[in-house]
Write a protein that holds these residues in place. Structure first.
Motif, PDB file in Angstrom:
ATOM      1  N   UNK A 141       0.843  -1.200   0.000  1.00 29.83           N
ATOM      2  CA  UNK A 141       0.000   0.000   0.000  1.00 29.83           C
ATOM      3  C   UNK A 141       0.878   1.249   0.000  1.00 29.83           C
ATOM      4  N   UNK A 142       1.628   1.472  -1.090  1.00 33.13           N
ATOM      5  CA  UNK A 142       2.574   2.592  -1.122  1.00 33.13           C
ATOM      6  C   UNK A 142       1.878   3.958  -1.127  1.00 33.13           C
ATOM      7  N   UNK A 143       2.464   4.893  -0.384  1.00 28.12           N
ATOM      8  CA  UNK A 143       1.945   6.262  -0.336  1.00 28.12           C
ATOM      9  C   UNK A 143       2.305   6.967  -1.642  1.00 28.12           C
ATOM     10  N   UNK A 144       1.301   7.286  -2.428  1.00 26.64           N
ATOM     11  CA  UNK A 144       1.495   7.853  -3.769  1.00 26.64           C
ATOM     12  C   UNK A 144       1.357   9.373  -3.741  1.00 26.64           C
ATOM     13  N   UNK A 145       2.065  10.023  -4.685  1.00 27.68           N
ATOM     14  CA  UNK A 145       1.991  11.478  -4.867  1.00 27.68           C
ATOM     15  C   UNK A 145       2.423  12.256  -3.627  1.00 27.68           C
ATOM     16  N   UNK A 146       3.425  11.706  -2.931  1.00 26.46           N
ATOM     17  CA  UNK A 146       4.022  12.390  -1.794  1.00 26.46           C
ATOM     18  C   UNK A 146       5.304  13.099  -2.235  1.00 26.46           C
ATOM     19  N   UNK A 147       5.518  14.296  -1.729  1.00 24.16           N
ATOM     20  CA  UNK A 147       6.674  15.095  -2.144  1.00 24.16           C
ATOM     21  C   UNK A 147       7.974  14.451  -1.647  1.00 24.16           C
ATOM     22  N   UNK A 148       8.974  14.405  -2.526  1.00 27.51           N
ATOM     23  CA  UNK A 148      10.309  13.919  -2.187  1.00 27.51           C
ATOM     24  C   UNK A 148      11.310  15.026  -2.491  1.00 27.51           C
ATOM     25  N   UNK A 149      12.215  15.273  -1.554  1.00 26.24           N
ATOM     26  CA  UNK A 149      13.210  16.341  -1.696  1.00 26.24           C
ATOM     27  C   UNK A 149      14.603  15.726  -1.753  1.00 26.24           C
ATOM     28  N   UNK A 150      15.290  15.942  -2.868  1.00 24.28           N
ATOM     29  CA  UNK A 150      16.641  15.402  -3.062  1.00 24.28           C
ATOM     30  C   UNK A 150      17.718  16.467  -2.908  1.00 24.28           C
ATOM     31  N   UNK A 151      17.342  17.658  -2.497  1.00 25.38           N
ATOM     32  CA  UNK A 151      18.279  18.796  -2.525  1.00 25.38           C
ATOM     33  C   UNK A 151      19.449  18.638  -1.563  1.00 25.38           C
ATOM     34  N   UNK A 152      19.303  17.829  -0.517  1.00 24.45           N
ATOM     35  CA  UNK A 152      20.379  17.677   0.468  1.00 24.45           C
ATOM     36  C   UNK A 152      21.408  16.613   0.076  1.00 24.45           C
ATOM     37  N   UNK A 153      21.142  15.866  -0.997  1.00 19.89           N
ATOM     38  CA  UNK A 153      22.065  14.804  -1.430  1.00 19.89           C
ATOM     39  C   UNK A 153      23.409  15.413  -1.812  1.00 19.89           C
ATOM     40  N   UNK A 154      24.492  14.869  -1.253  1.00 22.82           N
ATOM     41  CA  UNK A 154      25.828  15.432  -1.481  1.00 22.82           C
ATOM     42  C   UNK A 154      26.590  14.762  -2.617  1.00 22.82           C
ATOM     43  N   UNK A 155      26.215  13.526  -2.933  1.00 21.47           N
ATOM     44  CA  UNK A 155      26.916  12.802  -4.003  1.00 21.47           C
ATOM     45  C   UNK A 155      25.925  12.444  -5.103  1.00 21.47           C
ATOM     46  N   UNK A 156      25.515  13.412  -5.908  1.00 20.48           N
ATOM     47  CA  UNK A 156      24.518  13.133  -6.948  1.00 20.48           C
ATOM     48  C   UNK A 156      24.985  12.116  -7.972  1.00 20.48           C
ATOM     49  N   UNK A 157      26.301  11.939  -8.101  1.00 18.33           N
ATOM     50  CA  UNK A 157      26.808  10.948  -9.059  1.00 18.33           C
ATOM     51  C   UNK A 157      26.444   9.527  -8.628  1.00 18.33           C
ATOM     52  N   UNK A 158      26.151   9.329  -7.348  1.00 22.07           N
ATOM     53  CA  UNK A 158      25.773   8.008  -6.856  1.00 22.07           C
ATOM     54  C   UNK A 158      24.295   7.939  -6.468  1.00 22.07           C
ATOM     55  N   UNK A 159      23.499   8.860  -6.995  1.00 24.65           N
ATOM     56  CA  UNK A 159      22.052   8.865  -6.801  1.00 24.65           C
ATOM     57  C   UNK A 159      21.382   8.376  -8.072  1.00 24.65           C
ATOM     58  N   UNK A 160      20.426   7.460  -7.920  1.00 26.15           N
ATOM     59  CA  UNK A 160      19.729   6.885  -9.080  1.00 26.15           C
ATOM     60  C   UNK A 160      18.228   7.022  -8.856  1.00 26.15           C
ATOM     61  N   UNK A 161      17.579   7.720  -9.760  1.00 25.71           N
ATOM     62  CA  UNK A 161      16.154   7.987  -9.621  1.00 25.71           C
ATOM     63  C   UNK A 161      15.350   6.885 -10.281  1.00 25.71           C
ATOM     64  N   UNK A 162      14.328   6.432  -9.576  1.00 22.90           N
ATOM     65  CA  UNK A 162      13.483   5.334 -10.082  1.00 22.90           C
ATOM     66  C   UNK A 162      12.055   5.846 -10.260  1.00 22.90           C
ATOM     67  N   UNK A 163      11.170   5.529  -9.295  1.00 21.86           N
ATOM     68  CA  UNK A 163       9.762   5.871  -9.434  1.00 21.86           C
ATOM     69  C   UNK A 163       9.413   7.229  -8.868  1.00 21.86           C
TER      70      UNK A 163
END
Length: 448
Positions: free
Chosen positions: A348-370
């Motif tokens: 029962x995944x929570x859909x349409x919830x805001x996600x904030x990636x701005x604090x990520x320090x190593x974007x080269x090792x971040x992979x966006x999925x859903x």
């Protein structure tokens, strides 16, 4: 060089990042099912459509004048997209429809192992109706069976005795359900041991193994909760796994190699791309759980993060039938991948919830999925949201980096804190030691 990448998940994001690192500086065009913000940043052209429609895919391939295509997910392989691209003389990293049966038909895969006397096949029987089902379930015995839908089922077609099915009656009812859906199925013996993944690059002649990976599919800490698409995975700096012996690794490599050769003999076609062997180390040796005809997700994230070779050059060598082991180089580094997923995932995944990636320090090792983007904000879908990969000289250091980074992703999300932790890895080691001890004492004639 213009490359077409088909797919829109974190796996494809990792593939796009690897392509972008190529010295050839290829232009990347993406045919996707969703608007993945990470992929869109890397793509010179982006189209959302049906990746299983050969007409639609070919239309965009011609429009973009691509020179080479890479297929990420399994559904387009099952639909024959590689065949359609080949007919238009577009070299494609990904097997044909006939070869992809190694993943898309579990019965085909089991029959292939049996026909060509490839080791590792568990006891099984394939069914196209309910005839003999009850007899075979009783033969295997209570709590000693696994039922698998024959075709692709999005990771939801496998039910295991004790975990999902708690009696022979429930097992039979699941078979009835599959039969009513017009779906063939397999009933197999239940295997006990430790799962691991061994992926390889292959051009149909030469097969080059990648570092070993262990994926964790259970949703909750301590391998509890329902199965998922994969909550995370790890590799070791020596490219092995600490609970496997030299013999285990060699056997798995040989099974992959023999399977590639058997596929060519069976279909008359050359396999081009990734063969992914999903194995289990048991007290009786290595057994094949399944094969996949493409990169796994999350395994691709671990592996491409340490691939020192030029990924585009590797693809080109495979398509030319000129793959050489010396072309493939992985850094002697450990990796730990962790997925952030919506609250309630997977049921029962929570859909349409805001996600904030701005604090990520190593974007080269971040992979966006859903995640999807609207009005400059990111929102969850019903799938895994995003993953991070820690890369270091040891699993412990890599885990620390991954844990620090994933905590910087803000939103109604959770992740498996224990993936890559020493306690979890030691539990795997103890489990295999216990199984091997049981085997030894059984052979010696002592009571178990």
């Amino acid at each position: 060089m213009k490359t077409l990448l088909i797919g829109s998940g974190a796996r494809e994001h990792a593939m796009a990042k690897a392509l972008a690192r190529s010295a050839q500086k290829p232009e990347i065009f993406c045919f996707a099912t969703t608007y993945n913000p990470g992929l869109m940043e890397l793509a010179q052209g982006y189209h959302v459509g049906d990746p299983c429609s050969s007409e639609e895919v070919l239309d965009m391939a011609r429009k973009w004048r691509v020179n080479l295509a890479l297929i990420g997910p399994e559904a387009p392989l099952e639909s024959g997209i590689a065949d359609a691209l080949a007919r238009q003389l577009i070299p494609t990293f990904g097997p044909t429809q006939a070869l992809a049966q190694i993943e898309t038909s579990k019965a085909f895969a089991r029959h292939l192992l049996q026909k060509y006397k490839i080791p590792g096949c568990p006891q099984y029987q394939a069914f196209t109706d309910l005839t003999g089902v009850q007899d075979y379930l009783r033969q295997l015995g209570n709590n000693n069976y696994v039922i698998k839908a024959n075709g692709l089922a999005g990771g939801k077609g496998v039910k295991v005795a004790g975990d999902h099915l708690h009696s022979l009656t429930e097992a039979y009812q699941y078979c009835v359900q599959l039969d009513r859906q017009g779906q063939g199925f397999l009933i197999e013996e239940k295997l006990l041991g430790q799962e691991f993944s061994l992926l390889c690059f292959t051009d149909g002649h030469t097969t080059v193994p990648m570092p070993l990976v262990q994926d964790h599919k259970r949703a909750r800490v301590g391998n509890q909760g329902p199965n998922t698409g994969g909550m995370g995975s790890y590799t070791a700096a020596n490219h092995r796994l600490p609970f496997l012996s030299d013999s285990d690794i060699l056997t798995a490599q040989q099974i992959n190699e023999q399977t590639v050769q058997a596929l060519m003999e069976e279909t008359g076609e050359r396999y081009q791309g990734i063969l992914y062997g999903g194995f289990m180390a048991t007290q009786d040796g290595i057994r094949v759980i399944e094969f996949n005809a493409r990169f796994g997700d999350p395994e691709a994230l671990n592996l491409l993060a340490i691939l020192d070779s030029d990924f585009l050059e590797v693809c080109q060598a495979i398509l030319a039938g000129k793959l050489k082991p010396e072309l493939i180089k992985f850094a002697p580094m450990a990796t730990v991948c962790k997925y952030a997923v919506p609250e309630g995932y997977p049921d029962h995944p929570a859909k349409n919830q805001v996600v904030d990636l701005s604090a990520v320090r190593r974007p080269e090792q971040l992979y966006i999925a859903g995640l999807h983007k609207l009005d400059n904000k990111l929102f969850t879908t019903t799938s895994r949201a995003a993953a991070v990969v820690g890369r270091a000289k040891s699993i412990a250091q890599a885990e620390k980096l991954a844990e620090e980074e994933i905590k910087r992703i803000k939103g109604r999300l959770f992740h498996r804190e224990d993936i890559g932790k020493n306690d979890l890895i030691q539990a795997c080691i103890r489990h295999m030691q216990d199984l091997r001890h049981r085997k030894h004492t059984s052979v010696a004639g002592e009571p178990l």
